[in-house]
Motif scaffolding. Sequence first.
Motif, mmCIF file in Angstrom:
data_model
loop_
_atom_site.group_PDB
_atom_site.id
_atom_site.type_symbol
_atom_site.label_atom_id
_atom_site.label_comp_id
_atom_site.label_asym_id
_atom_site.label_seq_id
_atom_site.Cartn_x
_atom_site.Cartn_y
_atom_site.Cartn_z
ATOM 1 N N HIS A 282 5.120 72.090 70.186
ATOM 2 C CA HIS A 282 6.380 72.611 70.730
ATOM 3 C C HIS A 282 7.423 72.610 69.632
ATOM 4 O O HIS A 282 7.346 71.833 68.680
ATOM 5 C CB HIS A 282 6.857 71.764 71.922
ATOM 6 C CG HIS A 282 6.837 70.280 71.665
ATOM 7 N ND1 HIS A 282 7.818 69.620 70.956
ATOM 8 C CD2 HIS A 282 5.912 69.330 71.997
ATOM 9 C CE1 HIS A 282 7.528 68.337 70.892
ATOM 10 N NE2 HIS A 282 6.370 68.127 71.502
ATOM 11 N N GLY A 283 8.360 73.504 69.745
ATOM 12 C CA GLY A 283 9.435 73.552 68.770
ATOM 13 C C GLY A 283 9.995 74.952 68.622
ATOM 14 O O GLY A 283 9.241 75.930 68.620
ATOM 15 N N PRO A 284 11.312 75.076 68.486
ATOM 16 C CA PRO A 284 11.941 76.388 68.301
ATOM 17 C C PRO A 284 11.759 76.879 66.866
ATOM 18 O O PRO A 284 11.938 76.111 65.917
ATOM 19 C CB PRO A 284 13.411 76.119 68.612
ATOM 20 C CG PRO A 284 13.596 74.677 68.238
ATOM 21 C CD PRO A 284 12.293 73.996 68.558
ATOM 22 N N PRO A 285 11.394 78.133 66.661
ATOM 23 C CA PRO A 285 11.173 78.626 65.292
ATOM 24 C C PRO A 285 12.454 79.139 64.652
ATOM 25 O O PRO A 285 13.273 79.791 65.296
ATOM 26 C CB PRO A 285 10.200 79.786 65.515
ATOM 27 C CG PRO A 285 10.593 80.329 66.859
ATOM 28 C CD PRO A 285 11.038 79.141 67.671
ATOM 29 N N VAL B 57 14.202 73.270 55.698
ATOM 30 C CA VAL B 57 14.553 71.941 56.205
ATOM 31 C C VAL B 57 15.973 71.942 56.737
ATOM 32 O O VAL B 57 16.258 71.400 57.818
ATOM 33 C CB VAL B 57 14.372 70.885 55.092
ATOM 34 C CG1 VAL B 57 15.024 69.559 55.493
ATOM 35 C CG2 VAL B 57 12.892 70.670 54.801
ATOM 36 N N ASP B 58 16.899 72.571 55.995
ATOM 37 C CA ASP B 58 18.283 72.642 56.454
ATOM 38 C C ASP B 58 18.397 73.428 57.753
ATOM 39 O O ASP B 58 19.097 73.019 58.692
ATOM 40 C CB ASP B 58 19.157 73.303 55.382
ATOM 41 C CG ASP B 58 19.376 72.403 54.168
ATOM 42 O OD1 ASP B 58 19.142 71.181 54.289
ATOM 43 O OD2 ASP B 58 19.769 72.926 53.108
ATOM 44 N N GLU B 59 17.716 74.574 57.819
ATOM 45 C CA GLU B 59 17.800 75.418 59.008
ATOM 46 C C GLU B 59 17.240 74.728 60.251
ATOM 47 O O GLU B 59 17.786 74.858 61.354
ATOM 48 C CB GLU B 59 17.039 76.727 58.785
ATOM 49 C CG GLU B 59 17.676 77.646 57.757
ATOM 50 C CD GLU B 59 16.817 78.876 57.507
ATOM 51 O OE1 GLU B 59 16.046 79.267 58.418
ATOM 52 O OE2 GLU B 59 16.892 79.455 56.397
ATOM 53 N N SER B 60 16.143 74.032 60.070
ATOM 54 C CA SER B 60 15.460 73.430 61.221
ATOM 55 C C SER B 60 15.958 72.040 61.550
ATOM 56 O O SER B 60 15.697 71.514 62.641
ATOM 57 C CB SER B 60 13.954 73.374 60.951
ATOM 58 O OG SER B 60 13.675 72.537 59.826
ATOM 59 N N GLY B 61 16.661 71.416 60.593
ATOM 60 C CA GLY B 61 17.088 70.035 60.798
ATOM 61 C C GLY B 61 15.934 69.058 60.716
ATOM 62 O O GLY B 61 16.010 67.950 61.285
ATOM 63 N N ASP C 157 7.212 65.043 67.527
ATOM 64 C CA ASP C 157 8.375 65.851 67.167
ATOM 65 C C ASP C 157 8.187 67.307 67.576
ATOM 66 O O ASP C 157 7.064 67.777 67.808
ATOM 67 C CB ASP C 157 8.588 65.830 65.648
ATOM 68 C CG ASP C 157 9.066 64.486 65.129
ATOM 69 O OD1 ASP C 157 9.368 63.603 65.950
ATOM 70 O OD2 ASP C 157 9.106 64.332 63.890
ATOM 71 N N ASP C 158 9.289 68.022 67.608
ATOM 72 C CA ASP C 158 9.192 69.476 67.551
ATOM 73 C C ASP C 158 8.564 69.841 66.210
ATOM 74 O O ASP C 158 8.769 69.171 65.202
ATOM 75 C CB ASP C 158 10.585 70.114 67.645
ATOM 76 C CG ASP C 158 11.079 70.215 69.079
ATOM 77 O OD1 ASP C 158 10.283 69.970 70.008
ATOM 78 O OD2 ASP C 158 12.272 70.531 69.263
ATOM 79 N N ALA D 17 13.833 65.429 67.271
ATOM 80 C CA ALA D 17 13.439 65.376 65.869
ATOM 81 C C ALA D 17 12.447 66.489 65.554
ATOM 82 O O ALA D 17 11.667 66.924 66.409
ATOM 83 C CB ALA D 17 12.819 64.017 65.553
ATOM 84 N N VAL D 18 12.477 66.943 64.295
ATOM 85 C CA VAL D 18 11.650 68.069 63.872
ATOM 86 C C VAL D 18 10.830 67.673 62.648
ATOM 87 O O VAL D 18 11.360 67.071 61.702
ATOM 88 C CB VAL D 18 12.515 69.310 63.534
ATOM 89 C CG1 VAL D 18 11.652 70.422 62.940
ATOM 90 C CG2 VAL D 18 13.249 69.792 64.771
ATOM 91 N N THR D 19 9.556 68.029 62.672
ATOM 92 C CA THR D 19 8.693 67.917 61.492
ATOM 93 C C THR D 19 8.311 69.315 61.043
ATOM 94 O O THR D 19 7.869 70.141 61.858
ATOM 95 C CB THR D 19 7.425 67.099 61.793
ATOM 96 O OG1 THR D 19 7.773 65.734 62.030
ATOM 97 C CG2 THR D 19 6.444 67.156 60.614
#
Length: 462
Positions: free
Chosen positions: A172-175, A87-91, A28-29, A2-4
């Motif tokens: 953490h999280g992919p940009p 939001v769409d790009e990162s999910g 989350d990521d 999950a991504v925030t």
Amino acid sequence: MAVTLVWFRDDLRISDNPALVAAAESGDDVVACYVLDEETEGIRPLGGASKWWLHHSLDALAGSLAELGVSLVLRKGPAEVVLPQLVDESGAHAVVWNRRYGLAERTIDAALKATFGDQGIEATSYQANLMYEPWEVTAGSGEAYKVFTPFWRACLVLRTPRRPLAAPEALHGPPPDSEALDAWHLLPTTPDWARGLRETWVPGEAGAHARLDDFLDDAAHGYKDNRDRPALQGTSMLSPHLRFGEISPFEVWHAAQDHKDPSTAEDIRVFGSELGWREFSWQLLYFNPELATVNYRPSFDGFAWERSTRDELTAWQRGRTGYPLIDAGMRQLWEIGWMHNRVRMATASFLIKNLMIDWRVGEKFFWDCLVDADAASNAASWQWVAGSGADASPYFRIFNPVLQSKKFDPDGAYLLRFVPELAEAENLHEPWKGSAPEYSPPIVDLKESRERALSAYKALSD
């Protein structure tokens, strides 16, 4: 995973950042972003000096976030378009940000919350940049306070500002893809007028905390009196750091309170009230969204402005009025993008009351030149001097630049720093009363222009 999505705005810091803390605690990521929105109606584009600051502040924030493990994503465009795209790009399933208080900004935030809500995406905002929400502290009628002292007293009775939050230890999280900061062309190039800014300021969170530490260690003792002496390092100079949210008012408040001892108690109390003026200005803007363009007091709508010439306005802007304190202040503004507050009042008074030029002209000029150009404080302060604002300076209060410099810069150290040609003047504070071969004569007579202003103000009140 999950991504925030964390949307940075006027909160370019990692410590005491509730939105960032909430994202970190979610597990989350994290995708961190900043959106440069200069297209949405009602959003006031930054002035040149503020753009310089923003560039370096974003660079510093990107470095801090990288140390935590994530990148800062930069996008330019209308926030109502860009945020859904991210939001769409990162999910992302959730979006968090810290609240803003201008009408256009609030409108954008409300629209985005509605958009995300329709999509099943949680959007949450947090209190981060004011110690008291504008709607929390109101007069008995439920309206905004019109006078500072009862407003600030009510704030302090309501509660003690909360303690600052610690920065996340790791993220953490992919940009997603990011635009290049240099491609925004926020820095001046032709010409590069920012040398004085570079020599004076260190934008970013680390620079903010270093500035606060230096103030508390060196200048807090004696602040009550020394803050009015422009030649001294008697103020905190934290205003641009607060404007861009590189440090929070909660952090400043508690650092000052923790530093207080019997010898500095009154100085810290007065310093705290200056934070209170910032809060008061934002309440004024919240309830009066057109504060930068519309008289707070409608009675001023019929005031007779624009009696001066273009040459006189240019002389004021360039610091060539023939009055040393005014010229020193305006040249300080050109050199470092900042002006001592006592001198700000004097220069504003001179433009409004001696030159009879609309306060909005000065407000716009300061907006472009100040690194701390704040939508609330800048407008509220100009209206205060004009007499058209809340808790305003009375109409008959006209700052005499000669008396002001004699009282607050008696040896002329501030004057000589920014107006070096005065070194040859026989009379430093009144150079026209003697030989001053390198200095311009006054563009207006103080007594005559004061009487003209008083007559105009009196006619308004009759």
